[in-house]
Motif scaffolding. Structure first.
Motif, PDB file in Angstrom:
ATOM      1  N   GLY B 158     -64.904 -44.369   1.229  1.00  0.00           N
ATOM      2  CA  GLY B 158     -64.910 -43.299   2.214  1.00  0.00           C
ATOM      3  C   GLY B 158     -65.834 -42.208   1.743  1.00  0.00           C
ATOM      4  O   GLY B 158     -65.653 -41.676   0.655  1.00  0.00           O
ATOM      5  N   ILE B 159     -66.837 -41.891   2.526  1.00  0.00           N
ATOM      6  CA  ILE B 159     -67.789 -40.844   2.141  1.00  0.00           C
ATOM      7  C   ILE B 159     -68.054 -40.014   3.384  1.00  0.00           C
ATOM      8  O   ILE B 159     -68.085 -40.529   4.497  1.00  0.00           O
ATOM      9  CB  ILE B 159     -69.089 -41.462   1.569  1.00  0.00           C
ATOM     10  CG1 ILE B 159     -70.050 -40.378   1.054  1.00  0.00           C
ATOM     11  CG2 ILE B 159     -69.795 -42.324   2.599  1.00  0.00           C
ATOM     12  CD1 ILE B 159     -71.277 -40.940   0.347  1.00  0.00           C
ATOM     13  N   GLN B 160     -68.218 -38.727   3.165  1.00  0.00           N
ATOM     14  CA  GLN B 160     -68.509 -37.836   4.300  1.00  0.00           C
ATOM     15  C   GLN B 160     -69.903 -38.118   4.819  1.00  0.00           C
ATOM     16  O   GLN B 160     -70.825 -38.341   4.038  1.00  0.00           O
ATOM     17  CB  GLN B 160     -68.473 -36.375   3.829  1.00  0.00           C
ATOM     18  CG  GLN B 160     -67.200 -35.991   3.178  1.00  0.00           C
ATOM     19  CD  GLN B 160     -66.289 -35.248   4.138  1.00  0.00           C
ATOM     20  OE1 GLN B 160     -65.684 -34.273   3.758  1.00  0.00           O
ATOM     21  NE2 GLN B 160     -66.212 -35.688   5.387  1.00  0.00           N
ATOM     22  N   ARG B 161     -70.038 -37.999   6.122  1.00  0.00           N
ATOM     23  CA  ARG B 161     -71.344 -38.231   6.711  1.00  0.00           C
ATOM     24  C   ARG B 161     -72.390 -37.301   6.109  1.00  0.00           C
ATOM     25  O   ARG B 161     -73.503 -37.702   5.796  1.00  0.00           O
ATOM     26  CB  ARG B 161     -71.298 -38.004   8.231  1.00  0.00           C
ATOM     27  CG  ARG B 161     -72.303 -38.872   8.991  1.00  0.00           C
ATOM     28  CD  ARG B 161     -72.812 -38.222  10.235  1.00  0.00           C
ATOM     29  NE  ARG B 161     -74.125 -37.656   9.947  1.00  0.00           N
ATOM     30  CZ  ARG B 161     -75.261 -38.320  10.097  1.00  0.00           C
ATOM     31  NH1 ARG B 161     -75.255 -39.532  10.592  1.00  0.00           N
ATOM     32  NH2 ARG B 161     -76.404 -37.767   9.777  1.00  0.00           N
ATOM     33  N   GLN B 162     -71.980 -36.068   5.919  1.00  0.00           N
ATOM     34  CA  GLN B 162     -72.964 -35.107   5.418  1.00  0.00           C
ATOM     35  C   GLN B 162     -73.456 -35.467   4.013  1.00  0.00           C
ATOM     36  O   GLN B 162     -74.634 -35.359   3.707  1.00  0.00           O
ATOM     37  CB  GLN B 162     -72.378 -33.696   5.409  1.00  0.00           C
ATOM     38  CG  GLN B 162     -73.477 -32.634   5.314  1.00  0.00           C
ATOM     39  CD  GLN B 162     -72.971 -31.317   4.773  1.00  0.00           C
ATOM     40  OE1 GLN B 162     -71.790 -31.015   4.867  1.00  0.00           O
ATOM     41  NE2 GLN B 162     -73.877 -30.530   4.199  1.00  0.00           N
TER      42      GLN B 162
END
Lengths: 177, 177
Positions: B158-162
DNA sequence: TCAATTTTAGAATGTATAGTCTAGAACTAT
DNA sequence: ATAGTTCTAGACTATACATTCTAAAATTGA
């Protein structure tokens, strides 16, 4: 632990772990309770010991590009070494994804430590005028951490030293501008 | 297959695969022989279908930086999408390392396809004068493939789009010089 | 229509391995 | 020395799951 690194959590049997550590099975259960708890300890300890060299290199008092190059060299050497089995943090991230919150948290922690080491080094480089003030140290630190994860992934399969070094050389250019 | 992607080879049970595909267990055995063979087929097919968009983007007749940006955008979007489960090729590389030569060969093949797509696009960009002639297209292609693997790895957790977009933005700079 | 083939559901088998139990050996402290 | 504790080897239990078997149901082809 070497066995978890080479075989992953699921495939590592208690007997293998027992043999590899020289600790008899009953003692493992007595000390850790169950396999997962043993794994959590091993993973966390791995994170602290395995990345210390990187944090040390990036913390040294010298031009930041030298520190970065030292890390990239270390990576290129490490991941291409015969017998390299990948990074337990990366491997565990894939094996558990976010199905085990504690595993994920430990992985996040160590990944964060690596990012922070890069961030601090780059920020120091900016302060000293060694790097352009326009550089976003957070983004670049994330970038380098990501680079390391990619290398660890490819290294698990086996990667030529030259290829790893080429990738690192290209990556280094993000600080050249 | 979705099940192999989410759970890996070892954890994916035949019953889950059967349920997910709607094919009854006995038919799976009749068609593929055993679980591993089914997996090899699934992995190879995954490689061909999953990366087609990337090869298409890089093959388009337009300024190469536009193509590269399209891929980087696609990656940043894809890996940060909720429910993203990583890349089956990357996951399998970690799960099997080099213990299964056939798995490794399939992974190599698809990784090679990606590198080649980048290499060709960059070479074309050089020919057209859009990129500096000094660029080593092989090294840069390896670099971008590595970048994607790192993103796939982080995305599995899980990684933030930003964050993914920041990493891609930094990486893009290697072609700026 | 009906014999031959394929498909299906679920039971059965075999194996691997996590975790527990037991009884004896080794050790510790008074 | 000896009672109490810890350690060890290996048997035992329980479970999960790949693979096979079986017999009934569905399908096919002449």
């Amino acid at each position: 632990m070497v066995v978890f690194l080479a075989r992953g959590f699921e495939r590592a049997s208690i007997d293998e772990l027992s043999e590899a550590t020289g600790v008899v099975r009953q003692s493992l259960y007595h000390t850790f309770g169950d396999k997962r708890t043993l794994f959590l300890k091993a993973l966390d300890q791995y994170g602290y010991t395995r990345f210390q060299w990187l944090i040390d290199e990036l913390g040294r008092d010298r031009p930041v590009m030298e520190s970065i190059r030292a890390v990239l060299n270390g990576w290129a050497d490490g991941v291409s070494k015969s017998g390299f089995k990948g990074c337990l943090v990366c491997n565990s991230l894939i094996e558990f994804a976010d199905q085990d919150k504690e595993v994920a948290a430990i992985c996040d922690k160590h990944n964060g430590r690596i990012e922070k080491a890069f961030r601090d080094a780059i920020a120091r480089g900016k302060e000293r005028g060694e790097l352009a003030a326009s550089i976003d140290e957070r983004a670049v630190a994330e970038f380098f951490a990501n680079l390391g994860q990619g290398l660890a992934l490819q290294g698990r399969r086996g990667i030529q030293r030259q290829k790893a070094a080429e990738i690192c050389a290209v990556a280094e250019a993000v600080l050249a501008g």
